[in-house]
Design a protein around this motif. Structure first.
Motif, PDB file in Angstrom:
ATOM      1  N   PRO B 161       0.805  -1.225   0.000  1.00 13.92           N
ATOM      2  CA  PRO B 161       0.000   0.000   0.000  1.00 13.92           C
ATOM      3  C   PRO B 161       0.842   1.281   0.000  1.00 13.92           C
ATOM      4  N   PHE B 162       2.063   1.188   0.520  1.00 13.46           N
ATOM      5  CA  PHE B 162       2.859   2.427   0.659  1.00 13.46           C
ATOM      6  C   PHE B 162       4.012   2.484  -0.342  1.00 13.46           C
ATOM      7  N   GLY B 163       3.964   1.604  -1.319  1.00 14.29           N
ATOM      8  CA  GLY B 163       5.073   1.487  -2.264  1.00 14.29           C
ATOM      9  C   GLY B 163       5.424   2.765  -2.999  1.00 14.29           C
ATOM     10  N   SER B 164       4.412   3.590  -3.267  1.00 10.42           N
ATOM     11  CA  SER B 164       4.679   4.775  -4.087  1.00 10.42           C
ATOM     12  C   SER B 164       4.943   6.028  -3.251  1.00 10.42           C
ATOM     13  N   LEU B 165       5.050   5.863  -1.927  1.00 12.05           N
ATOM     14  CA  LEU B 165       5.171   7.053  -1.074  1.00 12.05           C
ATOM     15  C   LEU B 165       6.617   7.312  -0.651  1.00 12.05           C
ATOM     16  N   ASP B 166       6.904   8.550  -0.298  1.00 12.80           N
ATOM     17  CA  ASP B 166       8.255   8.888   0.151  1.00 12.80           C
ATOM     18  C   ASP B 166       8.504   8.336   1.549  1.00 12.80           C
ATOM     19  N   PHE B 167       9.766   8.337   1.955  1.00 13.22           N
ATOM     20  CA  PHE B 167      10.184   7.700   3.208  1.00 13.22           C
ATOM     21  C   PHE B 167       9.447   8.271   4.428  1.00 13.22           C
ATOM     22  N   VAL B 168       9.371   9.587   4.515  1.00 11.06           N
ATOM     23  CA  VAL B 168       8.764  10.222   5.696  1.00 11.06           C
ATOM     24  C   VAL B 168       7.282   9.857   5.780  1.00 11.06           C
ATOM     25  N   THR B 169       6.579  10.004   4.642  1.00 13.00           N
ATOM     26  CA  THR B 169       5.138   9.684   4.625  1.00 13.00           C
ATOM     27  C   THR B 169       4.923   8.221   4.972  1.00 13.00           C
ATOM     28  N   ARG B 170       5.785   7.376   4.427  1.00 10.55           N
ATOM     29  CA  ARG B 170       5.647   5.939   4.664  1.00 10.55           C
ATOM     30  C   ARG B 170       5.830   5.613   6.149  1.00 10.55           C
ATOM     31  N   THR B 171       6.849   6.216   6.752  1.00 10.09           N
ATOM     32  CA  THR B 171       7.111   5.956   8.179  1.00 10.09           C
ATOM     33  C   THR B 171       5.919   6.393   9.029  1.00 10.09           C
ATOM     34  N   ARG B 172       5.353   7.548   8.701  1.00 10.45           N
ATOM     35  CA  ARG B 172       4.189   8.029   9.465  1.00 10.45           C
ATOM     36  C   ARG B 172       3.005   7.080   9.301  1.00 10.45           C
ATOM     37  N   LEU B 173       2.832   6.581   8.079  1.00  7.75           N
ATOM     38  CA  LEU B 173       1.708   5.669   7.841  1.00  7.75           C
ATOM     39  C   LEU B 173       1.930   4.333   8.543  1.00  7.75           C
ATOM     40  N   HIS B 174       3.204   3.919   8.689  1.00  6.46           N
ATOM     41  CA  HIS B 174       3.491   2.701   9.476  1.00  6.46           C
ATOM     42  C   HIS B 174       2.985   2.879  10.901  1.00  6.46           C
ATOM     43  N   ASP B 175       3.316   4.016  11.492  1.00  9.21           N
ATOM     44  CA  ASP B 175       2.893   4.283  12.874  1.00  9.21           C
ATOM     45  C   ASP B 175       1.371   4.281  12.982  1.00  9.21           C
ATOM     46  N   LEU B 176       0.743   4.941  12.001  1.00  9.15           N
ATOM     47  CA  LEU B 176      -0.720   5.025  11.997  1.00  9.15           C
ATOM     48  C   LEU B 176      -1.340   3.630  11.887  1.00  9.15           C
ATOM     49  N   LEU B 177      -0.798   2.840  10.970  1.00  8.43           N
ATOM     50  CA  LEU B 177      -1.344   1.498  10.743  1.00  8.43           C
ATOM     51  C   LEU B 177      -1.192   0.622  11.987  1.00  8.43           C
ATOM     52  N   LEU B 178      -0.001   0.705  12.607  1.00  9.73           N
ATOM     53  CA  LEU B 178       0.225  -0.110  13.806  1.00  9.73           C
ATOM     54  C   LEU B 178      -0.700   0.321  14.938  1.00  9.73           C
ATOM     55  N   ALA B 179      -0.913   1.620  15.067  1.00  8.17           N
ATOM     56  CA  ALA B 179      -1.809   2.115  16.129  1.00  8.17           C
ATOM     57  C   ALA B 179      -3.231   1.586  15.898  1.00  8.17           C
TER      58      ALA B 179
END
Lengths: 282, 258
Positions: B161-179
């Motif tokens: 799902p995050f393949g096309s996103l930049d590193f910062v956005t991806r990291t934030r979305l990881h946190d969001l998804l885990l939460a």
């Protein structure tokens, strides 16, 4: 996708004005050149002042009413009667166009959505439709005149058929081109086939349908004119036919200009409405 | 009961060049609430496996069950976040998020409460009336995540799902998804080809290669996983092992000396 004469920039407006001035200048120069050589120059290309002077002559097409007599009943040729004649003709042609387009939309878009609902039928319909689309639809006009006579009914059915075929093809193509990912996403979210159709297919086809609709609209003006040219007793096409019969090029230009202005206005209005309906489009 | 059970799953496609075996007798069992990452190089069959789990394609052989029931088509109990942008451009953000609830016939008032909850969770409350075209790629991904969670599936399938996103956005979305995962307790199957993404997210990493499961590793690291993990020797070993499995380990050191 954008279509029409919607002026988006001042730059475009400037070019359009320049083209208009160029056209008028070319016309006037050509008229002057012809005037110096031809025996009846006004039957070939009258000058602009001469053409504008023919406005009151359009009174000949006013059937009488609103306290203004028809010229064949002894009424005088006046600018007011000329304007009334043009307005009356435009109203009748416009009415045929509106009814024809309503029929075309019902048949083309409605029919396309019905056929499009079943993928197997949709694909089956493509070949015969493409064959129909390859035919010059305007050539079917005599057939409609033969079936329905030179009547408003015949004109409306002819427009409904010609523009309807255009819209049917556009609708089916648009349904076929909806990105699969939207349909899959709706399905995994639990949407039924009917909900997918209603909430994904119907709104999703609008951007592509817009182009087909604009083409059908322009085409239907030509069809309305053509239907009136072959025998209906009123409308802008009938006026043009009478002017043509007596080689009154000045009158033809005036009627043609009104026709073009009306066609351009409907496309412009359609463009604005479509912009509003598809404001979500990227 | 297993959230997902895959037995002898084989998927073959007929193409112009012949028959391709995308998945070859895959066996997989995923318990409830687990966060499983499927990893593998391009063309290894991980997206095919995910689509089969979603019910979007039928197996050639083998069976898939989800919560004990056979998978024979899409089902809202198995949500999917796709790799491509699937937010419906003709619906405003809130209508996108509420789509799954609408499909289930949840009344508007009830739907709005859930939509607001997930819009807030993904930080898009202020964009509820926006059209998708007004959002960035990362924000649209948030909409897709909120849409999937709001539909309340028991299993969530996520295809790069995050393949096309930049590193910062991806990291934030990881946190969001885990939460969201920890809050809702859903089972997640997440496809990626990014080893660091797998280490950041997974309870368990399943490595696919040429249509078969070639490794199945429990990830023992405590959560929340911070950048410190990059210096943890066990994590470094696991990372190297995974890169090795992907055929990338020590490529630089293998270069011949000049």
């Amino acid at each position: 996708m954008t279509f029409g004469t919607h002026l988006r920039t001042r730059h475009e407006a400037r070019w359009l004005m320049l083209a208009g001035v160029g056209l008028i200048a070319t016309w006037e120069v050509a008229a002057l050149l012809i005037a110096g050589q031809a025996v009846r120059p006004n039957s070939i290309l009258p000058s602009i002042p001469h053409t504008l002077g023919a406005f009151s002559e359009l009174s000949d097409y006013w059937p009488g009413g609103l306290g203004i007599k028809a010229t064949q009943d002894g009424g005088r040729q006046t600018v007011v009667a000329g304007i009334l004649a043009l307005g009356y003709g435009a109203l009748i042609t416009g009415m045929r166009l509106v009814l024809g387009m309503a029929l075309a939309t019902a048949l083309g878009v409605g029919g396309g959505l019905l056929i499009g609902y079943v993928p197997a039928i949709r694909r089956f319909a493509f070949s015969p439709l493409n064959l129909l689309g390859a035919l010059p639809l305007i050539a079917t006009l005599p057939l409609f005149a033969f079936w329905f006579g030179a009547t408003t009914q015949g004109a409306v059915l002819f427009i409904g058929f010609g523009a309807g075929i255009t819209l049917l093809r556009a609708t089916l193509n648009a349904v076929e081109n909806i990105p699969r990912r939207y349909i899959n996403n709706a399905r995994v979210l639990g949407a039924s086939s009917w909900m997918v159709y209603r909430t994904i297919i119907v709104p999703g086809i609008l951007p592509e349908l817009r182009g087909g609709m604009a083409i059908a609209l322009t085409f239907s003006w030509s069809m309305a004119l053509a239907a009136e040219l072959i025998g209906i007793q009123d409308g802008l096409g009938r006026m043009m036919l009478l002017a043509l019969r007596f080689s009154e090029v000045d009158r033809m230009i005036l009627i043609g200009a009104v026709f073009v202005a009306l066609a351009a206005t409907t496309v412009l209005v359609f463009d604005r409405l479509a912009d509003r309906a598809i404001k979500w489009e990227e | 009961m297993s959230a997902v059970n895959v037995t002898g799953l084989t998927v073959r496609f007929t193409t112009e060049t012949g028959v391709t075996t995308a998945l070859d007798h895959v066996e997989l069992d995923i318990p409830s609430r687990e966060f499983v990452v499927l990893i593998g190089p391009s063309g290894c069959g991980k997206s095919t496996l995910l689509n089969a789990l979603a019910g979007l394609l039928s197996p050639t052989e083998g069976t898939i069950t989800s919560a004990g029931e056979p998978v024979d088509g899409p089902d809202p109990r198995r949500g999917v976040v796709f790799q491509q942008d699937t937010t419906f451009p003709w619906m405003r953000v809130a209508d996108n998020v509420g789509y799954g609830l609408r499909a289930r016939g949840v009344p508007a008032a009830e739907r709005n409460v859930v939509v607001e909850e997930y819009l807030e969770a993904v930080g898009l409350s202020d964009q509820r009336h926006a059209w998708p075209k007004e959002l960035s790629g990362g924000m649209r991904k948030r909409v897709a995540i909120a849409t999937a969670f709001a539909a309340d599936p028991t299993l969530l399938l996520m295809d790069e799902p995050f393949g096309s996103l930049d590193f910062v956005t991806r990291t934030r979305l990881h946190d969001l998804l885990l939460a969201l995962w920890q809050r809702t307790g859903k089972t997640i199957v997440f496809v990626t080809h990014d080893v660091d993404e797998a280490l950041a997210l997974a309870d368990r990493i399943v490595v696919l290669s040429q249509g078969a499961v070639v490794d199945d590793i429990d990830v023992p690291f405590a959560r929340p996983r911070t950048d410190e993990l990059r210096r943890d020797s066990a994590a470094i070993d696991l990372r190297r092992h995974l890169l090795d499995r992907l055929g990338l380990a020590d490529q630089r050191t293998d270069l011949p000396a000049a």
